[in-house]
Design a protein around this motif. Sequence first.
Motif, short mmCIF file in Angstrom:
data_model
loop_
_atom_site.label_atom_id
_atom_site.label_comp_id
_atom_site.label_asym_id
_atom_site.label_seq_id
_atom_site.Cartn_x
_atom_site.Cartn_y
_atom_site.Cartn_z
N ALA A 100 0.82 -1.21 0.00
CA ALA A 100 0.00 0.00 0.00
C ALA A 100 0.86 1.27 0.00
CB ALA A 100 -0.94 0.00 1.20
N VAL A 101 1.98 1.24 0.68
CA VAL A 101 2.87 2.40 0.71
C VAL A 101 3.45 2.66 -0.69
CG1 VAL A 101 5.04 3.33 1.62
CG2 VAL A 101 3.41 2.22 3.16
N VAL A 102 3.86 1.60 -1.35
CA VAL A 102 4.40 1.74 -2.72
C VAL A 102 3.33 2.35 -3.62
CG1 VAL A 102 5.27 0.45 -4.72
CG2 VAL A 102 6.05 -0.15 -2.42
N VAL A 103 2.11 1.87 -3.50
CA VAL A 103 1.00 2.38 -4.31
C VAL A 103 0.68 3.83 -3.95
CG1 VAL A 103 -1.47 2.09 -4.81
CG2 VAL A 103 0.04 0.09 -4.70
N ARG A 104 0.60 4.12 -2.67
CA ARG A 104 0.24 5.45 -2.20
C ARG A 104 1.17 6.53 -2.74
NH1 ARG A 104 1.07 5.20 3.28
NH2 ARG A 104 -0.62 3.71 3.35
N TYR A 105 2.43 6.19 -2.91
CA TYR A 105 3.40 7.18 -3.39
C TYR A 105 3.54 7.19 -4.92
CZ TYR A 105 4.41 8.55 1.32
OH TYR A 105 4.28 9.05 2.59
N GLY A 106 2.57 6.62 -5.60
CA GLY A 106 2.47 6.79 -7.05
C GLY A 106 3.33 5.89 -7.91
N ALA A 107 3.68 4.72 -7.43
CA ALA A 107 4.57 3.85 -8.19
C ALA A 107 3.89 3.17 -9.38
CB ALA A 107 5.19 2.79 -7.28
N VAL A 108 2.58 2.94 -9.30
CA VAL A 108 1.92 2.15 -10.35
C VAL A 108 2.06 2.79 -11.74
CG1 VAL A 108 -0.28 1.22 -11.18
CG2 VAL A 108 0.38 0.92 -8.79
N PRO A 109 1.70 4.06 -11.92
CA PRO A 109 1.85 4.62 -13.28
C PRO A 109 3.31 4.69 -13.73
CG PRO A 109 1.13 6.32 -11.74
CD PRO A 109 1.06 5.00 -11.03
N LYS A 110 4.21 4.83 -12.79
CA LYS A 110 5.63 4.86 -13.14
C LYS A 110 6.11 3.48 -13.60
CE LYS A 110 6.68 8.81 -10.21
NZ LYS A 110 5.33 9.26 -10.03
N LYS A 149 4.86 2.85 -17.09
CA LYS A 149 5.71 3.57 -18.05
C LYS A 149 7.05 2.85 -18.25
CE LYS A 149 7.50 8.09 -19.16
NZ LYS A 149 7.55 9.51 -18.83
N LEU A 150 7.60 2.30 -17.18
CA LEU A 150 8.90 1.61 -17.27
C LEU A 150 8.84 0.33 -18.10
CD1 LEU A 150 10.34 2.10 -13.67
CD2 LEU A 150 11.13 3.17 -15.79
N ILE A 151 7.66 -0.22 -18.31
CA ILE A 151 7.55 -1.39 -19.18
C ILE A 151 8.03 -1.04 -20.59
CG2 ILE A 151 5.94 -3.01 -20.28
CD1 ILE A 151 4.34 -2.98 -17.68
N GLY A 152 7.96 0.22 -20.96
CA GLY A 152 8.43 0.67 -22.27
C GLY A 152 9.91 1.01 -22.31
N SER A 153 10.62 0.77 -21.23
CA SER A 153 12.05 1.08 -21.17
C SER A 153 12.83 0.25 -22.20
CB SER A 153 12.59 0.77 -19.77
OG SER A 153 13.99 0.84 -19.73
N SER A 154 13.93 0.80 -22.66
CA SER A 154 14.80 0.05 -23.57
C SER A 154 15.66 -0.96 -22.81
CB SER A 154 15.68 1.01 -24.36
OG SER A 154 16.50 1.75 -23.48
N SER A 155 15.73 -0.84 -21.49
CA SER A 155 16.50 -1.76 -20.66
C SER A 155 15.65 -2.96 -20.27
CB SER A 155 16.97 -1.05 -19.39
OG SER A 155 17.44 -1.99 -18.44
N MET A 156 16.09 -4.14 -20.66
CA MET A 156 15.36 -5.37 -20.32
C MET A 156 15.27 -5.55 -18.80
SD MET A 156 14.26 -6.99 -22.92
CE MET A 156 14.56 -7.74 -24.47
N ASN A 170 -7.35 -3.83 -10.06
CA ASN A 170 -8.10 -2.87 -10.87
C ASN A 170 -7.35 -1.56 -11.02
OD1 ASN A 170 -10.09 -4.80 -11.11
ND2 ASN A 170 -11.40 -3.93 -9.51
N LEU A 171 -6.65 -1.14 -9.99
CA LEU A 171 -5.85 0.08 -10.06
C LEU A 171 -4.74 -0.07 -11.10
CD1 LEU A 171 -5.14 2.91 -8.86
CD2 LEU A 171 -3.51 1.67 -7.42
N VAL A 172 -4.05 -1.20 -11.06
CA VAL A 172 -2.98 -1.47 -12.03
C VAL A 172 -3.56 -1.42 -13.45
CG1 VAL A 172 -1.40 -3.26 -12.88
CG2 VAL A 172 -1.48 -2.72 -10.44
N LEU A 173 -4.70 -2.06 -13.65
CA LEU A 173 -5.32 -2.06 -14.98
C LEU A 173 -5.77 -0.66 -15.40
CD1 LEU A 173 -7.42 -5.35 -14.76
CD2 LEU A 173 -5.32 -4.96 -16.08
N SER A 174 -6.22 0.14 -14.44
CA SER A 174 -6.70 1.49 -14.77
C SER A 174 -5.58 2.40 -15.25
CB SER A 174 -7.41 2.11 -13.57
OG SER A 174 -6.49 2.56 -12.59
N HIS A 175 -4.36 2.02 -14.99
CA HIS A 175 -3.21 2.82 -15.42
C HIS A 175 -2.62 2.32 -16.75
CE1 HIS A 175 -2.73 5.69 -12.18
NE2 HIS A 175 -3.12 4.73 -11.36
N GLY A 176 -3.34 1.44 -17.44
CA GLY A 176 -2.91 1.00 -18.76
C GLY A 176 -1.94 -0.16 -18.77
N ALA A 177 -1.88 -0.90 -17.69
CA ALA A 177 -0.93 -2.01 -17.61
C ALA A 177 -1.23 -3.11 -18.63
CB ALA A 177 -0.90 -2.60 -16.21
#
Length: 99
Positions: free
Chosen positions: A19-29, A32-39, A61-68
């Motif tokens: 919950a702390v990781v989520v609360r501080y906005g990690a999900v959308p980040k 976005k990192l899935i598109g990184s050039s680094s495997m 549902n939160l993860v999905l709402s961010h386009g995962a």
Amino acid sequence: FEAAWALTNIASGKAEETAVVVRYGAVPKFVKLIGSSSMEVKEQAIWALGNIAGDSPELRNLVLSHGAMDALLSVCNINQMQTQKQITLQRNATWTLSN
């Protein structure tokens, strides 16, 4: 890479830690990192999202709402010859989608 790795490990802990990781906005980040050039960065982002999504239906549902979903499916839709690392990414993405 190291920051994503640390957050992935925190997100794999107790619900309160996730919950702390989520609360501080990690999900959308992470999405976005899935598109990184680094495997390695992609892999950590996928693992983190799987850990978060697997914590509860609300977090899934939160993860999905961010386009995962689209981001993960793009990892699974590689048409060229695949390296072992790409195959591993596809397996991790499939696991995350199953959460």
